[in-house]
Motif scaffolding. Structure first.
Motif, mmCIF file in Angstrom:
data_model
loop_
_atom_site.group_PDB
_atom_site.id
_atom_site.type_symbol
_atom_site.label_atom_id
_atom_site.label_comp_id
_atom_site.label_asym_id
_atom_site.label_seq_id
_atom_site.Cartn_x
_atom_site.Cartn_y
_atom_site.Cartn_z
ATOM 1 N N PHE A 56 -38.924 11.079 32.307
ATOM 2 C CA PHE A 56 -38.791 9.867 31.500
ATOM 3 C C PHE A 56 -37.386 9.264 31.577
ATOM 4 O O PHE A 56 -37.173 8.129 31.176
ATOM 5 N N ASP A 110 -41.589 13.043 21.452
ATOM 6 C CA ASP A 110 -41.182 14.306 22.063
ATOM 7 C C ASP A 110 -40.012 14.108 23.017
ATOM 8 O O ASP A 110 -39.109 14.953 23.111
ATOM 9 N N GLU A 111 -40.014 12.996 23.717
ATOM 10 C CA GLU A 111 -38.933 12.740 24.672
ATOM 11 C C GLU A 111 -37.619 12.451 23.950
ATOM 12 O O GLU A 111 -36.536 12.865 24.399
ATOM 13 N N GLY A 144 -36.413 15.745 22.742
ATOM 14 C CA GLY A 144 -35.945 16.526 23.886
ATOM 15 C C GLY A 144 -34.539 16.158 24.306
ATOM 16 O O GLY A 144 -33.733 17.027 24.696
ATOM 17 N N GLU A 145 -34.208 14.862 24.216
ATOM 18 C CA GLU A 145 -32.844 14.430 24.531
ATOM 19 C C GLU A 145 -31.826 15.108 23.613
ATOM 20 O O GLU A 145 -30.790 15.613 24.062
ATOM 21 N N LEU A 152 -35.493 15.175 33.928
ATOM 22 C CA LEU A 152 -36.728 14.878 33.203
ATOM 23 C C LEU A 152 -37.312 13.548 33.692
ATOM 24 O O LEU A 152 -36.564 12.580 33.897
ATOM 25 N N PHE A 191 -39.855 5.450 25.405
ATOM 26 C CA PHE A 191 -39.878 6.899 25.189
ATOM 27 C C PHE A 191 -40.867 7.231 24.063
ATOM 28 O O PHE A 191 -41.037 6.443 23.124
ATOM 29 N N ASP A 192 -41.513 8.394 24.178
ATOM 30 C CA ASP A 192 -42.309 8.838 23.045
ATOM 31 C C ASP A 192 -41.458 9.782 22.184
ATOM 32 O O ASP A 192 -40.309 10.089 22.500
ATOM 33 N N ARG A 214 -34.516 3.951 22.221
ATOM 34 C CA ARG A 214 -35.429 4.738 23.049
ATOM 35 C C ARG A 214 -36.872 4.245 22.894
ATOM 36 O O ARG A 214 -37.645 4.229 23.844
#
Length: 689
Positions: free
Chosen positions: A40, A94-95, A98-99, A38, A91-92, A86
């Motif tokens: 990010f 969604d990120e 996602g993690e 990914l 990081f936003d 994060r």
């Protein structure tokens, strides 16, 4: 092994909690391999990427095991800390989610493979653990997302307030206290915020809220010294739990306030440390992760504002300096008597002074922004090629003369001398061309008048040398013819001899006047060098002097080579003047000595007499015209007082020099130095007391 023992062993192999603990390293490796795909997560370091995940997996394993143990384990604040980290990494939301999704997928995928390989007969307990695992993971995600959203909102509000505090002013001294006030009000349990900015190798307090005495005292630290110096040197945040007693803290103000928690971060811009900010609390021993994250975010925004303020301050300083420079330039242009101008690369006038504007017949305003061709079209063909050459080569052009008829004075030719030079930036780039123009019309007129005067002088010298000498020569020839005529009464012979003597004296005086005129006005006495033996020339001069001064003793001392390139007539005149001067101003019973000295490339001539010394007040000007060796001297043969002046000019014309030394005990000695080959240099005479 009985059946129950086999079931127990199989159940242990299928426990999800045990699986997570036993395979934690493998799970994290698989997750890291997947998440690195990914965008990010690609640039995060491995420690920052994994951060709290090992602890999170252990806590999840404990929660899953409560299916069997009946305990009440929870995740507590681990997902929240992970979310804040994060957020700090950029990081936003969604990120972050996602993690967690990838981590869940990796665990379930590997666990499914494990269950399949175990060949389990019963999956009831395993499925219960999977359900509890998913529920726990959902709680972790929800907690992380909630904390992330709250922290994000709080950070955005704080950053907006910081931006508002700096709005409307670029003066750091004004908005820095406002920024610190926002930081203090936004973070929990904080009662002091201080900012130190870097000045070379020193950190100096520039603003503080809660510790204002630090600003008043000018508190400063060197890089690497104390709490703030260590933060700047190590370029990373630092925290102490008891600042009042910690030896790293050097500020007496912080100690005396009883500060407990102290947290500081470096101000970084373009990889350079520009300062340090720290916050302190007298009630808490440490700050929450959310407070530290928020403080770092606010310091980052403040750093950008401080850098902008510093750049703006530098720009204002440059603008002030430029304004002062332009003011000085305008003052110089206005007060300069010469015509001056600055032009850009398109040869448009940027600045001109009144002198140039008047010379061009236009106002200053009519010059600015216009090209040379537009302002002075008649002179542009002469000037523009020179200016373009300066721009192209970057080399100055000096003393360029040109002439033209101006519109202000039709029919009158004006002459100018111009110096053109490149105008460069600090990096050497040519930005334009400058010019200094001097009107030399009057000088040219004076030169023309001088030329005409010189021509008149030359004609006058010709008249004197020809028109006066011709009748004088006729008088002398006639008088000498009468002396040779027989039968002239003795009384008449005496008168004729007087005519001859006076004529010869007049001839010498005319010759001296001609030499004086050439020496003073004509650029020096002309000479015509040829091969001459100075010993022979000196002996011939002495023989002539003996005829005019019968009974006087003349001596010559000469050893060496005395052949050189000299004008024999002029050297005879020089030696004759010195010899006659020595004879005139010495007692009749004393001798006059001539001595020649071989000095290699030069010859030294000395003429010595034993008469009284020349008065000191006369020595300094003895070689000047119309001067005599003795003040008030009325010697009948002393002439016009030009003899020594002519001696000096003849010596100079040969590239030599003459000096005099006169003392009562030694007499007077004139010394002439002559290079064997005449030079252009004209050395001054020397007087030795």
């Amino acid at each position: 092994m009985n059946k129950n023992e086999g079931i127990g062993t199989e159940r242990e192999r299928l426990e999800l909690g045990s699986f997570i603990r036993e395979n934690r390293v493998r799970l994290l490796q698989e997750w890291e391999r997947t998440v690195r795909r990914l965008p990010f997560a690609r640039d995060l370091s491995r420690p920052r990427l994994l951060d709290h995940l090992p602890d999170l997996l252990d806590r999840i394993a404990h929660v899953v095991e409560t299916v069997r143990t009946g305990g009440h384990e929870s995740l507590e604040d681990l997902p929240e800390v992970h979310a804040l980290e994060r957020l700090d990494s950029g990081f936003d939301l969604d990120e972050v989610a996602g993690e967690y999704a990838l981590l869940r997928g990796c665990i379930l995928q590997l666990y499914a493979e494990h269950v399949e390989s175990a060949g389990a007969a019963s999956l009831a307990v395993a499925m219960q653990e999977v359900v509890r695992f998913n529920r726990t993971f959902d709680e972790a995600v929800a907690s992380a997302v909630s904390r992330y959203a709250r922290a994000r909102e709080r950070t955005l509000v704080a950053l907006d307030r910081i931006s508002e505090a700096a709005l409307g002013t670029e003066d750091a001294d004004i908005f820095l206290p406002k920024l610190l006030r926002v930081m203090l009000e936004t973070t929990e349990a904080v009662d002091s915020v201080t900012l130190l900015l870097r000045e070379g190798d020193v950190l100096r307090v520039h603003a503080s809220v809660g510790l204002e005495e630090l600003v008043a005292s000018g508190f400063s630290l060197r890089l690497g010294e104390g709490f703030s110096g260590a933060i700047a040197a190590e370029r990373c945040p630092k925290e102490v739990r008891s600042a009042a007693t910690d030896p790293l803290v050097k500020s007496e103000a912080i100690r005396s306030r009883g500060t407990r928690a102290l947290y500081g971060v470096p101000l970084l811009h373009a990889g350079e440390v520009i300062g340090v900010a720290h916050m302190g609390s007298r009630t808490a021993f440490e700050f929450s992760s959310e407070d530290k994250l928020l403080f770092r975010a606010m310091v980052s925004r403040a750093t950008s504002l401080i850098v902008q303020a510093q750049l703006a301050a530098r720009e204002r300083a440059v603008e002030r300096q430029q304004a002062e420079t332009l003011a000085l330039l305008d003052s110089l242009l206005a007060g300069a008597p010469a015509s001056m101008a600055l032009l850009d690369t398109e040869l448009r006038y940027l600045r001109v002074n009144e002198a140039l504007a008047a010379a061009n017949g236009r106002s200053v305003e009519e010059h600015v922004g216009r090209t040379v061709a537009e302002v002075v079209p008649d002179r542009a063909p002469l000037i523009e090629p020179l200016l373009r050459r300066v721009l192209e080569t970057g080399e100055a052009m000096q003393a360029h003369e040109y002439s033209a008829i101006t519109a202000t004075e039709p029919g009158t030719v004006h002459h100018w001398m111009a110096d053109y030079f490149p105008v460069r930036a600090r990096d050497g780039q040519v930005l334009g061309v400058g010019g200094v123009v001097v009107d030399i019309t009057e000088r040219k007129r004076q030169e023309e008048r001088l030329r005409q005067t010189a021509e008149f002088r030359e004609r006058f010298l010709g008249v004197v040398s020809h028109d006066l000498r011709n009748p004088l020569n006729a008088i002398l020839l006639s008088a000498n013819a009468l002396l040779r005529t027989e039968g002239i009464p003795a009384s008449h012979t005496k008168m004729v001899r007087r005519i001859v003597t006076s004529g010869e004296r007049m001839s010498r005086m005319i010759g001296e006047l001609l030499d004086f005129t050439r020496g003073r006005l004509g650029g020096g006495i002309p000479i015509h060098p040829q091969r001459v033996n100075l010993r022979h020339l000196c002996r011939h001069v002495m023989e002539e002097l003996e005829i005019g001064f019968p009974g006087r003793e003349l001596r010559l001392d000469a050893e060496g080579d005395f052949v050189g390139q000299w004008d024999p007539d002029r050297l005879s005149q020089l030696l004759g003047n010195l010899g006659k001067n020595a004879l005139d101003y010495s007692p009749a019973d004393t001798s006059v000595g001539f001595s020649l000295h071989d000095e290699g490339e030069a010859v030294r001539v000395e003429v010595h007499n034993e008469g009284p010394s020349i008065p000191e007040q006369l020595l300094a000007g003895i070689f000047e015209p119309f001067r005599r060796a003795v003040e008030g001297d009325a010697h009948p043969t002393s002439g016009l007082g030009l003899g020594l002046f002519i001696v000096r000019e003849i010596a100079r014309a040969h590239g030599g020099s003459v000096e005099v030394r006169s003392r009562d005990a030694e007499g007077t000695t004139f010394t002439v130095r002559l290079p064997r080959h005449p030079a252009d240099a004209r050395e001054p005479e020397k007087v030795v007391h």
